[in-house]
Design a protein around this motif. Structure first.
Motif, PDB file in Angstrom:
ATOM      1  N   UNK A   1       0.853  -1.185   0.000  1.00 60.88           N
ATOM      2  CA  UNK A   1       0.000   0.000   0.000  1.00 60.88           C
ATOM      3  C   UNK A   1       0.886   1.231   0.000  1.00 60.88           C
ATOM      4  N   UNK A   2       0.782   2.023  -1.050  1.00 65.44           N
ATOM      5  CA  UNK A   2       1.554   3.254  -1.160  1.00 65.44           C
ATOM      6  C   UNK A   2       0.634   4.439  -0.924  1.00 65.44           C
ATOM      7  N   UNK A   3       0.925   5.182   0.144  1.00 71.42           N
ATOM      8  CA  UNK A   3       0.141   6.378   0.446  1.00 71.42           C
ATOM      9  C   UNK A   3       0.836   7.647  -0.031  1.00 71.42           C
ATOM     10  N   UNK A   4       1.966   7.499  -0.704  1.00 69.23           N
ATOM     11  CA  UNK A   4       2.716   8.652  -1.195  1.00 69.23           C
ATOM     12  C   UNK A   4       2.822   8.678  -2.714  1.00 69.23           C
ATOM     13  N   UNK A   5       2.830   7.510  -3.346  1.00 67.45           N
ATOM     14  CA  UNK A   5       2.986   7.421  -4.794  1.00 67.45           C
ATOM     15  C   UNK A   5       1.779   6.718  -5.402  1.00 67.45           C
ATOM     16  N   UNK A   6       1.594   6.920  -6.693  1.00 67.03           N
ATOM     17  CA  UNK A   6       0.544   6.222  -7.409  1.00 67.03           C
ATOM     18  C   UNK A   6       1.012   4.809  -7.757  1.00 67.03           C
ATOM     19  N   UNK A   7       0.071   3.967  -8.122  1.00 68.39           N
ATOM     20  CA  UNK A   7       0.419   2.590  -8.486  1.00 68.39           C
ATOM     21  C   UNK A   7       1.305   2.572  -9.728  1.00 68.39           C
ATOM     22  N   UNK A   8       1.134   3.557 -10.616  1.00 67.21           N
ATOM     23  CA  UNK A   8       1.976   3.610 -11.811  1.00 67.21           C
ATOM     24  C   UNK A   8       3.429   3.911 -11.456  1.00 67.21           C
ATOM     25  N   UNK A   9       3.641   4.796 -10.478  1.00 75.44           N
ATOM     26  CA  UNK A   9       5.001   5.105 -10.063  1.00 75.44           C
ATOM     27  C   UNK A   9       5.668   3.896  -9.411  1.00 75.44           C
TER      28      UNK A   9
ATOM     29  N   UNK B   1       0.539  -7.387  -4.989  1.00 77.55           N
ATOM     30  CA  UNK B   1      -0.611  -6.523  -5.236  1.00 77.55           C
ATOM     31  C   UNK B   1      -0.280  -5.104  -4.792  1.00 77.55           C
ATOM     32  N   UNK B   2      -0.660  -4.128  -5.620  1.00 75.09           N
ATOM     33  CA  UNK B   2      -0.402  -2.723  -5.342  1.00 75.09           C
ATOM     34  C   UNK B   2      -1.702  -1.986  -5.113  1.00 75.09           C
ATOM     35  N   UNK B   3      -1.675  -1.022  -4.186  1.00 76.27           N
ATOM     36  CA  UNK B   3      -2.819  -0.153  -3.931  1.00 76.27           C
ATOM     37  C   UNK B   3      -2.293   1.193  -3.479  1.00 76.27           C
ATOM     38  N   UNK B   4      -2.896   2.254  -3.974  1.00 75.59           N
ATOM     39  CA  UNK B   4      -2.538   3.619  -3.575  1.00 75.59           C
ATOM     40  C   UNK B   4      -3.692   4.178  -2.752  1.00 75.59           C
ATOM     41  N   UNK B   5      -3.585   4.109  -1.438  1.00 78.44           N
ATOM     42  CA  UNK B   5      -4.655   4.532  -0.536  1.00 78.44           C
ATOM     43  C   UNK B   5      -4.069   5.361   0.601  1.00 78.44           C
ATOM     44  N   UNK B   6      -4.848   6.352   1.043  1.00 78.70           N
ATOM     45  CA  UNK B   6      -4.468   7.157   2.200  1.00 78.70           C
ATOM     46  C   UNK B   6      -5.482   7.062   3.325  1.00 78.70           C
TER      47      UNK B   6
ATOM     48  N   UNK C   1      -7.790   0.895   3.459  1.00 80.26           N
ATOM     49  CA  UNK C   1      -6.660  -0.038   3.516  1.00 80.26           C
ATOM     50  C   UNK C   1      -7.079  -1.345   4.170  1.00 80.26           C
ATOM     51  N   UNK C   2      -7.856  -1.263   5.243  1.00 79.93           N
ATOM     52  CA  UNK C   2      -8.331  -2.485   5.894  1.00 79.93           C
ATOM     53  C   UNK C   2      -9.266  -3.245   4.954  1.00 79.93           C
ATOM     54  N   UNK C   3     -10.055  -2.521   4.175  1.00 80.65           N
ATOM     55  CA  UNK C   3     -10.889  -3.181   3.174  1.00 80.65           C
ATOM     56  C   UNK C   3     -10.058  -3.887   2.118  1.00 80.65           C
TER      57      UNK C   3
END
Length: 451
Positions: free
Chosen positions: A123-131, A147-152, A157-159
């Motif tokens: 889980x990246x809360x600073x960058x997008x999944x593309x980055x 698996x990648x996810x971009x969530x803040x 995130x728990x979901x």
């Protein structure tokens, strides 16, 4: 019912006070104390709760603890610091300066775990999944189990965890995630405490290893409330100068292993690479001896490393001679210069003195005192030591050579690397050590300087 009273709280560390202050009394930050409401006083007594038979206190000798199982991450240097690998359900906090390579290291950990058959959620809360995907492609970290996810948002995130059902969870970073159950912006002490405690509770309930990335402040400490370091099981610091490729990882807290191990890495164009034997990284590559150099055997964690110290002395044209250091403590060098001038008769007060280490490593232990002093003496006399000489020892203000820890390990590493002469505490005084060192120089005895 509880009553409220006006109070003030530091947004950096969570310190509270009844009166406003311009400077925090805990972290010493300016302008971070803001007004907050705090509940004080309880109008009714707390009633004790009956303890069930399963939870009643027992003698410690009657409790059987299960064996802690470490799962290797696939990166030997990272496992070395963790004590053998990642423990299921453990929470690991990795902190470091911006750009030092925290995300690159954890993406490599995620890739190794995915290649080993584990399902990993990054889980990246600073960058997008593309980055993140572009970095993964550059470092050859692509895998179907990653698996990648971009969530803040914490609830989202728990979901994602419920949806993916990962066997390893990485959140980058804890200071950029916020919870709707807590007021304030992401990164504030209340938000960091709520996010960290919720993620740790989810990890403990599911036996899910959790890796958190933590930001640092300008003085190098982990941003947010101090309770964050108490909540997690392991606190690792990723260190390194962005101008050099060398990186070190250390464990400042580890509930499942030692805290005296150091992992060594090198940043490359293809990502991060392990350095299993960094012995040759901190020495110059010249074959001929040069004046002003001396090698010491430093101990980083449980690893002995040869480090070359270089010194340069030139006549000063300024009223106040310069003292420039790189990789060594400037106050320690100033003390050694005073000892050399007073105890060894070297006139250094009219010269500019430059002291540096090779390879960007920083020497902080007092065991490097003797090597620094010998490098300065070599530069002062313009006489070089042979490449087979190393020096280890602490120097007191009286000029005595004091023994250091891990003496046998240092001597064994010196012999393994081909150093035939080790100047250490066997020389009782600084003058004796200097005579021993210069006696091995490739000059005739008459040319050896007398101190």
């Amino acid at each position: 019912m509880a009553r409220t009273t006006a109070s003030f709280r530091c947004t950096e560390c969570g310190w509270t006070t009844l009166k406003w202050a311009g400077r925090c009394g805990e972290c010493q930050a300016w302008g971070t104390v803001v007004e907050a409401a705090e509940q004080t006083g309880i109008t009714r007594a707390l009633k004790p709760v009956a303890v069930s038979d399963e939870r009643v206190a027992r003698p410690i000798t009657a409790i059987t603890a299960p064996e802690v199982e470490h799962q290797p991450s696939g990166i030997h240097e990272f496992d070395r610091v963790l004590g053998g690998g990642i423990v299921p359900g453990a929470t690991i906090l990795l902190s470091g300066e911006p750009g030092v390579g925290k995300s690159t290291l954890l993406l490599e950990v995620a890739s190794k775990a995915a290649q080993g058959g584990q399902r990993v959620l990054y889980v990246s809360a600073e960058e997008s999944v593309n980055q993140v995907r572009m970095r993964a492609q550059r470092t050859d970290a692509l895998h179907d189990n990653l698996y990648l996810a971009a969530e803040t948002d914490l609830a989202t995130i728990i979901g994602q965890v419920d949806q993916v059902q990962p066997q390893l969870l990485i959140v980058d970073s804890v200071q950029t995630v916020s919870s709707s159950l807590n007021d304030g912006l992401a990164g504030q002490p209340g938000q960091v405490r709520e996010v960290a405690s919720t993620l740790i509770r989810v990890a403990k309930d599911r036996g899910l290893p959790l890796l958190l990335v933590g930001h640092v402040t300008k003085d190098g400490t982990i941003a947010g409330p101090r309770v964050l370091e108490h909540l997690v099981d392991v606190v690792c610091q990723f260190e390194g100068d962005r101008q050099t490729a060398l990186r070190f990882i250390r464990a400042h807290k580890n509930r499942f292993g030692p805290t005296d191990e150091v992992g060594c890495f090198e940043m490359t164009g293809d990502g991060i690479a392990e350095v299993a034997d960094p012995s040759g990284l901190f020495m110059s590559r010249g074959s001929a001896p040069v004046s002003g150099t001396c090698v010491t055997i430093s101990v980083e964690g449980r690893r002995a490393l040869p480090v070359e110290v270089q010194a340069l002395i030139v006549k000063s044209s300024a009223p106040q001679p310069r003292r420039v250091t790189n990789g060594v403590d400037s106050s320690r060098v100033a003390m050694l210069l005073a000892v050399l001038e007073r105890r060894a008769g070297m006139k250094l007060s009219e010269n500019d003195v430059y002291v540096s280490t090779v390879g960007g490593i920083r020497l902080t232990e007092p065991g490097a005192d003797l090597a620094i002093a010998l490098a300065i003496a070599s530069a002062y006399s313009d006489k070089s030591f042979p490449g087979t000489l190393a020096a280890v020892g602490e120097i007191s203000l009286a000029g005595e050579i004091r023994p250091v820890s891990h003496a046998k390990q240092r001597a064994s590493e010196a012999r393994r690397l081909g150093f035939t002469t080790l100047v250490d505490s066997n020389s009782a005084h600084l003058r004796d050590a200097m005579r021993t060192a210069f006696a091995t120089a490739e000059t005739v005895q008459a040319d050896v300087p007398q101190f």
